[in-house]
Structure formats: structure tokens, C-alpha cells
Write an enzyme that holds these catalytic residues in place. Structure first.
Site, PDB file in Angstrom:
ATOM      1  N   ARG A  46       0.855  -1.198   0.000  1.00  5.49           N
ATOM      2  CA  ARG A  46       0.000   0.000   0.000  1.00  5.49           C
ATOM      3  C   ARG A  46       0.889   1.245   0.000  1.00  5.49           C
ATOM      4  O   ARG A  46       0.604   2.232  -0.662  1.00  5.49           O
ATOM      5  CB  ARG A  46      -0.959   0.005   1.201  1.00  5.49           C
ATOM      6  CG  ARG A  46      -1.702   1.331   1.346  1.00  5.49           C
ATOM      7  CD  ARG A  46      -2.981   1.271   2.178  1.00  5.49           C
ATOM      8  NE  ARG A  46      -2.910   0.382   3.310  1.00  5.49           N
ATOM      9  CZ  ARG A  46      -2.153   0.585   4.397  1.00  5.49           C
ATOM     10  NH1 ARG A  46      -1.419   1.672   4.525  1.00  5.49           N
ATOM     11  NH2 ARG A  46      -2.135  -0.302   5.381  1.00  5.49           N
ATOM     12  N   TYR A  98     -15.632  17.588 -15.656  1.00  2.85           N
ATOM     13  CA  TYR A  98     -15.965  16.157 -15.701  1.00  2.85           C
ATOM     14  C   TYR A  98     -17.080  15.861 -14.686  1.00  2.85           C
ATOM     15  O   TYR A  98     -17.021  16.336 -13.540  1.00  2.85           O
ATOM     16  CB  TYR A  98     -14.694  15.353 -15.382  1.00  2.85           C
ATOM     17  CG  TYR A  98     -14.933  13.880 -15.257  1.00  2.85           C
ATOM     18  CD1 TYR A  98     -15.268  13.109 -16.362  1.00  2.85           C
ATOM     19  CD2 TYR A  98     -14.834  13.240 -14.026  1.00  2.85           C
ATOM     20  CE1 TYR A  98     -15.486  11.745 -16.256  1.00  2.85           C
ATOM     21  CE2 TYR A  98     -15.056  11.879 -13.903  1.00  2.85           C
ATOM     22  CZ  TYR A  98     -15.380  11.140 -15.017  1.00  2.85           C
ATOM     23  OH  TYR A  98     -15.606   9.794 -14.890  1.00  2.85           O
ATOM     24  N   ASP A 170      -6.584  19.248 -14.313  1.00  4.12           N
ATOM     25  CA  ASP A 170      -6.902  17.900 -14.787  1.00  4.12           C
ATOM     26  C   ASP A 170      -6.534  17.874 -16.274  1.00  4.12           C
ATOM     27  O   ASP A 170      -7.200  18.488 -17.097  1.00  4.12           O
ATOM     28  CB  ASP A 170      -8.395  17.628 -14.557  1.00  4.12           C
ATOM     29  CG  ASP A 170      -8.812  16.225 -14.995  1.00  4.12           C
ATOM     30  OD1 ASP A 170      -8.120  15.639 -15.850  1.00  4.12           O
ATOM     31  OD2 ASP A 170      -9.840  15.736 -14.493  1.00  4.12           O
ATOM     32  N   LYS A 195      -7.661   6.873 -19.428  1.00  2.19           N
ATOM     33  CA  LYS A 195      -7.980   7.421 -20.754  1.00  2.19           C
ATOM     34  C   LYS A 195      -6.755   7.327 -21.676  1.00  2.19           C
ATOM     35  O   LYS A 195      -6.287   6.248 -21.927  1.00  2.19           O
ATOM     36  CB  LYS A 195      -8.500   8.848 -20.588  1.00  2.19           C
ATOM     37  CG  LYS A 195      -9.533   9.008 -19.448  1.00  2.19           C
ATOM     38  CD  LYS A 195     -10.828   8.281 -19.693  1.00  2.19           C
ATOM     39  CE  LYS A 195     -11.740   8.205 -18.466  1.00  2.19           C
ATOM     40  NZ  LYS A 195     -12.034   9.460 -17.808  1.00  2.19           N
TER      41      LYS A 195
HETATM   42  C1  LIG Z   1     -12.527   9.889 -16.548  1.00  2.00           C
HETATM   43  C2  LIG Z   1     -12.126  11.193 -16.022  1.00  2.00           C
HETATM   44  C3  LIG Z   1     -11.890  11.370 -14.660  1.00  2.00           C
HETATM   45  C4  LIG Z   1     -12.119  10.285 -13.623  1.00  2.00           C
HETATM   46  O1  LIG Z   1     -11.248   9.224 -13.790  1.00  2.00           O
HETATM   47  P1  LIG Z   1     -11.588   7.690 -13.457  1.00  2.00           P
HETATM   48  O2  LIG Z   1     -10.325   7.001 -13.851  1.00  2.00           O
HETATM   49  O3  LIG Z   1     -12.776   7.306 -14.270  1.00  2.00           O
HETATM   50  O4  LIG Z   1     -11.871   7.618 -11.996  1.00  2.00           O
HETATM   51  C5  LIG Z   1     -11.481  12.634 -14.238  1.00  2.00           C
HETATM   52  N1  LIG Z   1     -11.326  13.644 -15.101  1.00  2.00           N
HETATM   53  C6  LIG Z   1     -11.541  13.508 -16.418  1.00  2.00           C
HETATM   54  C7  LIG Z   1     -11.365  14.669 -17.333  1.00  2.00           C
HETATM   55  C8  LIG Z   1     -11.958  12.278 -16.927  1.00  2.00           C
HETATM   56  O5  LIG Z   1     -12.193  12.151 -18.230  1.00  2.00           O
END
Ligand SMILES: *Cc1c(COP(=O)(O)O)cnc(C)c1O
Length: 378
Positions: A46, A98, A170, A195
Site C-alpha cells: 500500500r 468532468y 486535470d 484514458k
Molecule cells: C474519466 C475522467 C476522470 C475520472 O477518472 P476515473 O479514472 O474514471 O476515476 C477525471 N477527469 C476527467 C477529465 C476524466 O475524463
């Protein structure tokens, strides 16, 4: 080292015990100690795991940052970052964010006494207007999701610096290939590695990258304390996916630009939103702060919901699914899928209308993708 070389080599060396060129998956929960406290830097998975360390070192290199942490998901990374703040603190966030971020801020963090103001940060003055004495952070995405609005990261970061506020970006939509927010003055860059970074739609993960040692140490403590860690196999999959990031991003972008151009001239489409089009209101800002325009295209279908639904039903190569950034093309309906957590009134005010459709353009052959959209719009 250039970006392409970093994707393949940063953080990784052939395994010293066997010569294996690929990093081993250290599928272990604990590590043997010679004497209490005497070990090779790993005690319990962890806290730290060698496969995860390699991913973290790789991610830091890609974002031109000193420190990175890998998380169980993008939301896990977001939750951990937001625990830097406490009861009574205030955050300013871009309004078109998001859906999961909006949900975390409005349904979870409010219960911890953290207040969040959502505002249109494409206008930098809106940040100044909303900063209060207890404002501790600004949270932005650029381009935003799903309306692909751009926010001037350098301008926002410089206001943050002057007010001693943490600037969090982000960077999921652009990936480090097209945009490096730390270079523009951001304090923390966050990714859903689910992604583009992983790119193969087979793992969920998240990451943070920073140049600030204090912030990194706090996040490292929080991650270990809260347990928002990824497993070693997931870390390995992301590390493997990253090796082709540069090739994939170029292909996503080339296809997205062709599709955006094709749809701009299509009689069934009311509006195409893509930062790479000259018609995008912030095309010049996109050229200034990114080295490319990415693979996401949003469109407004003429005739609203019924025609949007028809399109979603009739595509074959564009699969109807949430998520983005994988090699395969996806199509989705923000109002009823990714952004359903936002109340209808707020959604429509933002421009997330019922006719809005979001495309995550994959790296299939462009001719096949355009024929698929063409037949679906007939
Ligand atoms: C998908 C996404 C998230 C969240 O991520 P997860 O891996 O699904 O928890 C946060 N910000 C953006 C812009 C995203 O596309």
C-alpha cells in the site's frame, strides 16, 4: 530526452536479476526485512510497490515534473488531492467539468465542509471575482468536458501564485503529449490514466504530478493513509500503454481534425466543437498553450434529442459508451450519460443540450470512421 524516448525508457531499466527487458509485475503485498526496519526501500505494497514506482517515475518525466503518484482511479486521485483541504476551505472550479468531479465536489466534499464555486474560467476575471479569504485552490480542466472550452492555464496559474492558492489542472483530455500544465505554472497536474495514458480501455487508474515537494509528501501520506492505491498489474498495464502514447496521440488528432472538418460541412450538424478548427473561439489559445488539439470532438445534432438518439443508435464503429482516450472510437450522449449527475437546468445553461454528442475519435482508418458517421447521419 525527447518525449517519445521518455515514454519508452523513463523510470524503467531491464530487470537486474534476470535481464528481462520489460519491468516485472511485483505482485506482492509485503517484503522481507533483514532486521526490523532494514529493507530495500519497500515494506508493504500500500505504501510502495516497485512496479508502481516505475510508473510514477515515468509519469513524472512525461509531465516534466519531479514527483508523481499513481492511484486506483482518476477519482481516487481527485479524492486524495481534495483531502489537502479541510472544513471551511473554499475551492473555485471551472463550470464545465468532468461529471465525476462535479459529483465529488457537490455530493461528497460538501459533507466535509469544503465549499466549491463553479464559474466560467474561460474568462480569467471570473477567478478574481470568486476568490475569498478562505479560497485554497482552483481546479481546472482545459479543454473542458464535454464543451471543449479552453482555459488560459498560464493566466490562471499566475493569479493563483499571487494569492497563494494551489492551481490544480486535470490534464486527462490533452495527455502530457499535447500539454504540460506544470510548464505553464500549475502546482498539481492530475490524470485519469484510464484514458489516453493507458489508451487501451482495459484498466482504470489515476495520477498526480507536481514539482512541489511539500505537496507531494502530503499526497503520498494521504494516499497511504486512505489506501487509494493501484494494484501492480494495473500499474504495469498503464506503463505498457504509455509506450505508444506519442504514436497514438498523433493518430487520434489527425483523425479528429478530419472528422471535425467533415462534420462542419454536414447538413445534419448544427455545430462542431474542436479546438483545432479555426471556427473554435479559442483556436489561438489552443495553439499557444498546447502542441496539438487532441482526439475529442463534440457536435450538436440538428433536430435535438430524437436525431441525437438516432445517430447514437446507428453508428457501428463508434461504440456507444462512456469513457474516452482508447484506440477504439466511442460515441456518447453527455446529457444522459457522463453528465447526468448535473441537474438539467444547470446542464442546459452550460450548453450541454440534448442534441450534444461527444466523440472520442479512435485510431481506426479515417475512411472507415467517416463512412460510419455518414451512414449514421443519413
Ligand atoms: C474519466 C475522467 C476522470 C475520472 O477518472 P476515473 O479514472 O474514471 O476515476 C477525471 N477527469 C476527467 C477529465 C476524466 O475524463
Amino acid at each position: 530526452m525527447k518525449f517519445e524516448t521518455k515514454t519508452i525508457h523513463a523510470g524503467q531499466k531491464p530487470d537486474p536479476s534476470t535481464g528481462a527487458i520489460m519491468p516485472p509485475i511485483f505482485q506482492t503485498s509485503t517484503y522481507v526485512q533483514e532486521e526490523p526496519g532494514k529493507h530495500k526501500g519497500y515494506e508493504y505494497s500500500r505504501t510502495a510497490n516497485p512496479t508502481r514506482t516505475m510508473l510514477q517515475d515515468n509519469l513524472a518525466a512525461l509531465e516534466n515534473g519531479k514527483y508523481a503518484l499513481a492511484f486506483s482511479s482518476g477519482c481516487g486521485a481527485m479524492t486524495t488531492v481534495m483531502h489537502l483541504f479541510k472544513n471551511g476551505d473554499h475551492i473555485v472550479c471551472c463550470d464545465d467539468v468532468y461529471g465525476g468531479t462535479y459529483r465529488l465536489f457537490t455530493k461528497v466534499l460538501v459533507n466535509n465542509g469544503i465549499k466549491c464555486t463553479f464559474t466560467d474560467l474561460t474568462k480569467t476575471e471570473n477567478l478574481k471575482k470568486n476568490i475569498c479569504s478562505n479560497t485554497k485552490a482552483v481546479w481546472i480542466e482545459s479543454p473542458t468536458n464535454p464543451l471543449l472550452k479552453l482555459i488560459d492555464i498560464e493566466a490562471i496559474a499566475s493569479i493563483c501564485k499571487s494569492k497563494n492558492i494551489i492551481c490544480i489542472v486535470d490534464n486527462t483530455f490533452m495527455s502530457p503529449y499535447f500539454q504540460n500544465p506544470l510548464n505553464l505554472g500549475a502546482d498539481i497536474v492530475l490524470h485519469s490514466t484510464t484514458k489516453y495514458l493507458n489508451g487501451h480501455s482495459d484498466v482504470v487508474g489515476g495520477a498526480t504530478i507536481t514539482n512541489n515537494f511539500d505537496i507531494h509528501e502530503k499526497l503520498r501520506f494521504l494516499e497511504n493513509a486512505m489506501g487509494t492505491v493501484p494494484g501492480p498489474f494495473d500499474a504495469w498495464l498503464i506503463l505498457r500503454g504509455i509506450k505508444t502514447l506519442a504514436l497514438r496521440m498523433k493518430a487520434h488528432e489527425a483523425n479528429a481534425l478530419k472528422i471535425a472538418t467533415y462534420l462542419s460541412d454536414h447538413p445534419g450538424i448544427e455545430k462542431v466543437i474542436y479546438p483545432g478548427l479555426k471556427s473554435h473561439p479559442q483556436h489561438l489559445l489552443a495553439k499557444k498553450q498546447c502542441s496539438g488539439f487532441g482526439g475529442m470532438v463534440s457536435i450538436v445534432v440538428k433536430g435535438g434529442l430524437p436525431n441525437a438518439k438516432k445517430l447514437l443508435k446507428k453508428t457501428h464503429l463508434f461504440s456507444l459508451a462512456e469513457s474516452l482516450g482508447g484506440v477504439e472510437s466511442l460515441i456518447e450522449h453527455p446529457a444522459s450519460m457522463t453528465h447526468a449527475a448535473i441537474e438539467k437546468g444547470t446542464r442546459e445553461k452550460l450548453g450541454i443540450v440534448d442534441g450534444l454528442v461527444r466523440l472520442s475519435v479512435g485510431i481506426e482508418h479515417i475512411d472507415d470512421l467517416i463512412s460510419d458517421l455518414k451512414q449514421a447521419l443519413e
